[in-house]
Design an enzyme around this catalytic site. Structure first.
Site, PDB file in Angstrom:
ATOM      1  N   LYS A 172       0.850  -1.187   0.000  1.00 37.81           N
ATOM      2  CA  LYS A 172       0.000   0.000   0.000  1.00 37.81           C
ATOM      3  C   LYS A 172       0.893   1.246   0.000  1.00 37.81           C
ATOM      4  O   LYS A 172       1.508   1.589   1.008  1.00 37.81           O
ATOM      5  CB  LYS A 172      -0.890   0.027   1.244  1.00 37.81           C
ATOM      6  CG  LYS A 172      -1.855   1.190   1.235  1.00 37.81           C
ATOM      7  CD  LYS A 172      -1.935   1.818   2.608  1.00 37.81           C
ATOM      8  CE  LYS A 172      -1.825   3.296   2.705  1.00 37.81           C
ATOM      9  NZ  LYS A 172      -1.776   4.185   1.640  1.00 37.81           N
ATOM     10  N   GLY A 225       6.925   5.555   8.033  1.00 37.50           N
ATOM     11  CA  GLY A 225       6.039   6.718   8.048  1.00 37.50           C
ATOM     12  C   GLY A 225       6.210   7.503   9.327  1.00 37.50           C
ATOM     13  O   GLY A 225       7.289   7.503   9.925  1.00 37.50           O
ATOM     14  N   SER A 226       5.130   8.141   9.757  1.00 36.55           N
ATOM     15  CA  SER A 226       5.220   9.049  10.899  1.00 36.55           C
ATOM     16  C   SER A 226       5.160   8.288  12.234  1.00 36.55           C
ATOM     17  O   SER A 226       4.693   7.144  12.298  1.00 36.55           O
ATOM     18  CB  SER A 226       4.095  10.073  10.832  1.00 36.55           C
ATOM     19  OG  SER A 226       2.865   9.404  10.909  1.00 36.55           O
ATOM     20  N   GLY A 230       2.915   4.983  13.181  1.00 33.63           N
ATOM     21  CA  GLY A 230       3.725   3.812  13.536  1.00 33.63           C
ATOM     22  C   GLY A 230       3.325   3.244  14.891  1.00 33.63           C
ATOM     23  O   GLY A 230       3.186   2.028  15.056  1.00 33.63           O
ATOM     24  N   GLU A 247       9.754   2.080  10.805  1.00 30.62           N
ATOM     25  CA  GLU A 247      10.789   3.089  10.562  1.00 30.62           C
ATOM     26  C   GLU A 247      10.072   4.437  10.613  1.00 30.62           C
ATOM     27  O   GLU A 247       9.193   4.697   9.791  1.00 30.62           O
ATOM     28  CB  GLU A 247      11.384   2.832   9.166  1.00 30.62           C
ATOM     29  CG  GLU A 247      12.744   3.397   8.978  1.00 30.62           C
ATOM     30  CD  GLU A 247      13.706   2.981  10.058  1.00 30.62           C
ATOM     31  OE1 GLU A 247      13.983   1.791  10.189  1.00 30.62           O
ATOM     32  OE2 GLU A 247      14.146   3.883  10.806  1.00 30.62           O
ATOM     33  N   CYS A 281      14.102  11.028   6.288  1.00 30.63           N
ATOM     34  CA  CYS A 281      14.120  10.745   7.732  1.00 30.63           C
ATOM     35  C   CYS A 281      15.539  10.801   8.275  1.00 30.63           C
ATOM     36  O   CYS A 281      15.749  10.918   9.472  1.00 30.63           O
ATOM     37  CB  CYS A 281      13.444   9.421   8.042  1.00 30.63           C
ATOM     38  SG  CYS A 281      14.004   8.095   7.001  1.00 30.63           S
ATOM     39  N   GLN A 328       2.178  19.869   3.923  1.00 28.73           N
ATOM     40  CA  GLN A 328       3.554  19.820   4.417  1.00 28.73           C
ATOM     41  C   GLN A 328       4.174  21.226   4.421  1.00 28.73           C
ATOM     42  O   GLN A 328       4.900  21.586   5.350  1.00 28.73           O
ATOM     43  CB  GLN A 328       4.381  18.857   3.558  1.00 28.73           C
ATOM     44  CG  GLN A 328       5.808  18.646   4.043  1.00 28.73           C
ATOM     45  CD  GLN A 328       5.895  18.000   5.421  1.00 28.73           C
ATOM     46  OE1 GLN A 328       5.246  16.998   5.676  1.00 28.73           O
ATOM     47  NE2 GLN A 328       6.688  18.583   6.321  1.00 28.73           N
ATOM     48  N   GLU A 379      10.322  16.375  14.597  1.00 24.82           N
ATOM     49  CA  GLU A 379      10.733  16.286  13.198  1.00 24.82           C
ATOM     50  C   GLU A 379       9.888  17.234  12.342  1.00 24.82           C
ATOM     51  O   GLU A 379       8.660  17.186  12.397  1.00 24.82           O
ATOM     52  CB  GLU A 379      10.548  14.842  12.710  1.00 24.82           C
ATOM     53  CG  GLU A 379      11.096  14.619  11.321  1.00 24.82           C
ATOM     54  CD  GLU A 379      11.006  13.153  10.886  1.00 24.82           C
ATOM     55  OE1 GLU A 379       9.950  12.538  11.104  1.00 24.82           O
ATOM     56  OE2 GLU A 379      11.994  12.640  10.330  1.00 24.82           O
TER      57      GLU A 379
HETATM   58  P1  ADP Z   1       2.911  11.067   6.493  1.00 18.21           P
HETATM   59  O1  ADP Z   1       2.268  11.997   7.467  1.00 18.21           O
HETATM   60  O2  ADP Z   1       4.345  11.342   6.281  1.00 18.21           O
HETATM   61  O3  ADP Z   1       2.122  10.823   5.256  1.00 18.21           O
HETATM   62  P2  ADP Z   1       1.870   8.640   7.637  1.00 18.21           P
HETATM   63  O4  ADP Z   1       2.427   7.868   8.778  1.00 18.21           O
HETATM   64  O5  ADP Z   1       0.557   9.299   7.818  1.00 18.21           O
HETATM   65  O6  ADP Z   1       2.992   9.661   7.262  1.00 18.21           O
HETATM   66  O7  ADP Z   1       1.776   7.729   6.351  1.00 18.21           O
HETATM   67  C1  ADP Z   1       2.671   6.683   6.039  1.00 18.21           C
HETATM   68  C2  ADP Z   1       1.883   5.545   5.416  1.00 18.21           C
HETATM   69  O8  ADP Z   1       1.002   5.019   6.416  1.00 18.21           O
HETATM   70  C3  ADP Z   1       0.993   5.963   4.254  1.00 18.21           C
HETATM   71  O9  ADP Z   1       0.980   4.951   3.276  1.00 18.21           O
HETATM   72  C4  ADP Z   1      -0.359   6.105   4.913  1.00 18.21           C
HETATM   73  O10 ADP Z   1      -1.437   5.955   4.021  1.00 18.21           O
HETATM   74  C5  ADP Z   1      -0.337   4.959   5.908  1.00 18.21           C
HETATM   75  N1  ADP Z   1      -1.275   5.121   7.023  1.00 18.21           N
HETATM   76  C6  ADP Z   1      -1.807   6.249   7.532  1.00 18.21           C
HETATM   77  N2  ADP Z   1      -2.651   5.988   8.536  1.00 18.21           N
HETATM   78  C7  ADP Z   1      -2.678   4.639   8.689  1.00 18.21           C
HETATM   79  C8  ADP Z   1      -3.347   3.729   9.577  1.00 18.21           C
HETATM   80  N3  ADP Z   1      -4.168   4.178  10.521  1.00 18.21           N
HETATM   81  N4  ADP Z   1      -3.131   2.410   9.431  1.00 18.21           N
HETATM   82  C9  ADP Z   1      -2.270   1.958   8.503  1.00 18.21           C
HETATM   83  N5  ADP Z   1      -1.620   2.744   7.641  1.00 18.21           N
HETATM   84  C10 ADP Z   1      -1.804   4.074   7.721  1.00 18.21           C
END
Ligand code: ADP
Length: 480
Positions: A172, A225-226, A230, A247, A281, A328, A379
């Site tokens: 995804k 991701g964030s 995470g 990560e 990152c 952003q 960050e």
């Molecule tokens: P950013 O704010 O940098 O986009 P995110 O952590 O929101 O970072 O996104 C990183 C990935 O995690 C993306 O593919 C996003 O769609 C996915 N994501 C966001 N929310 C969820 C969730 N609740 N469960 C699983 N995946 C998610």
């Protein structure tokens, strides 16, 4: 307008709806409309991966080598075209984007070889007459959830080891950059991956991502991701008994000591803090500088920042592309304002006019900061770095370690003693001496400590710790 579909069980299928993929250098340029999968479609992708796992997990290493090697060759042969797409959807410069695609190709080549190198151990038992075997097996169905800042390299460094070790994948990508992964999955399918081995479900984190994380049929999740997302994923993985790897970013220190080569330090900091628009990152976001070089360093940084060309990612002369999107950009600007409100002085950081409508922000250097300020704790994920003045090496190391994160850390110095001490005592997964905190090799471990990472390292041979599970077999010869 071109419609891009999801790939489930070997077939391209429409989503529930679709979303436009917009170029951050020119918002009038829409790359295409990308399907958004429903929870139901995500379940179908998981089921098809589960069913393909029965044969793929037993496939000969040669089959996996051939597939990954072919994928690597195709990516490398098409790197200019794929790099252009990547620069268009994410906004990093053409040179950076082509470099990232090349790296994705090399990653597939590396893991093609790794498919041939899955060995085991035969160990004498502590009990007479028994033999012990330690072998590795694939995990099963792996859900891969990826961010927008490396649209092809991060999916590549998760997909390649997953497939090399015999797992099936549901990937995804981030909503903002589905194009590069879509091309990657098409390349993998056309290289001959059996139906169900690789599935692509694009769409929302709250729908597709959550379905993957909650599914009892997914054996493991690899996420980049964030921090907030995470941590939420970690809780759900524990609740459903999944293996997981996270990560989540950094607040990476770059220490500059009095005896540093000023030009080397400035180049390392300009690159580490601002290239890829600071959206890495591993970006150097805290520049920790000793008093004797501080003023010369700040002056040289500002002179170098004035010469940076910020603009359209597709323009060959651009050195810093746009911020990825309006959200952003707003976040970057809020952090700059907050740093000033808390007592910092900012150089740069303004919007940059451009012929096209995009999210162009001049790199910002915030001086007069202290370790406790928000700008040094959270960050930003943009072209924003802060300078912390310290008296000596010991204070520099203490400040470097004063962070909830621990991904990458750097030091610029001519002293072997300080470099060696720093290498041992800095709390980070990766250490850089006289070179930028960002920019890593593909054949060695990547990852951090503390709030940056969780689980086994990614990349290199260490990737097998996550993508395989170990089995210990005891054999008593009399019974065999
Ligand atoms: P950013 O704010 O940098 O986009 P995110 O952590 O929101 O970072 O996104 C990183 C990935 O995690 C993306 O593919 C996003 O769609 C996915 N994501 C966001 N929310 C969820 C969730 N609740 N469960 C699983 N995946 C998610």
């Amino acid at each position: 307008m071109t419609q891009f579909k999801n790939f489930i069980g070997g077939k391209w299928v429409d989503g529930n709806d679709s979303a436009p993929n917009v170029n951050p250098s020119d918002t009038s340029d829409v790359i295409g409309h990308f399907a958004r999968a429903s929870a139901d479609q995500t379940q179908k992708a998981i089921a098809s991966a589960r069913s393909a796992f029965r044969t793929w997990s037993l496939s000969a290493p040669q089959q996996r080598f051939d597939l990954l090697d072919q994928v690597g060759s195709t990516i490398l042969a098409r790197k200019n075209e794929l790099g252009k797409l990547l620069a268009r959807e994410e906004g990093k410069t053409l040179a950076e984007a082509v470099g990232e695609v090349g790296r994705a190709g090399q990653i597939f080549k590396f893991f093609a070889g790794e498919a041939l190198r899955v060995g085991g151990e035969i160990v004498p038992s502590v009990r007479p007459g028994l033999t012990v075997e330690v072998t590795r097996e694939p995990l099963g169905v792996i859900g891969l959830i990826t961010p927008w800042n490396f649209p092809i390299a991060i999916p590549a460094w998760k997909i390649a080891p997953a497939l090399a070790y015999g797992n099936c994948v549901v990937v995804k990508p981030a909503e903002l950059v589905p194009g590069s992964v879509w091309e990657l999955v098409k390349i993998i399918a056309e290289a001959g991956a059996p139906a169900g081995v690789i599935n692509l479900v694009m769409g929302k984190g709250s729908v597709v991502g959550e379905t993957l994380v909650k599914s009892a049929d997914v054996d493991a999740i690899s996420f980049t991701g964030s921090v907030g997302t995470g941590q939420a994923i970690a809780a759900q993985c524990v609740a459903t008994g999944k293996k997981f790897q996270l990560e989540m970013g950094g607040k990476n220190p770059m220490v500059v000591l009095d005896d540093a080569d000023l030009d080397v330090a400035v180049e390392a900091c300009i690159n580490g803090a601002f290239y890829s628009t600071g959206q890495r990152c591993t970006a150097s976001s805290r520049l920790i500088v000793t008093s004797g070089i501080h003023d010369r360093f700040v002056e040289a940084m500002q002179a170098r920042m004035r010469s940076l060309k910020i603009g359209n990612a597709l323009d060959e002369s651009t050195q810093i592309g746009p911020v990825v999107d309006a959200k952003q950009l707003g976040q970057d600007e809020r952090y700059i304002e907050l740093a000033c409100a808390e007592g910092g002085s900012v150089f740069g950081g303004g919007r940059v006019p451009s012929a096209t409508e995009g999210f162009f922000l001049a790199p910002a250097l915030v001086t007069n900061t202290t370790p406790a300020m928000t700008i040094n704790r959270e960050e930003v994920f943009g072209p924003v770095a802060s300078v912390i003045r310290v008296t000596d090496y010991n204070e520099a190391l203490a400040v470097a370690n004063d962070s909830p994160f621990g991904l990458s850390a750097g030091i610029c110095t001519a002293s072997l003693a300080h470099a060696s001490h720093f290498k041992r005592h800095v709390q980070a997964g990766m250490v850089m001496v006289n070179t930028a905190t960002a920019g890593v090799d593909y054949h060695v471990p990547f990852g951090g400590r503390k709030g940056s990472s969780y689980g086994p390292r990614e990349q290199g041979t260490h990737a097998r710790e996550f993508y395989t599970t170990v089995k210990t077999t005891y054999i008593a010869p009399g019974n065999v």
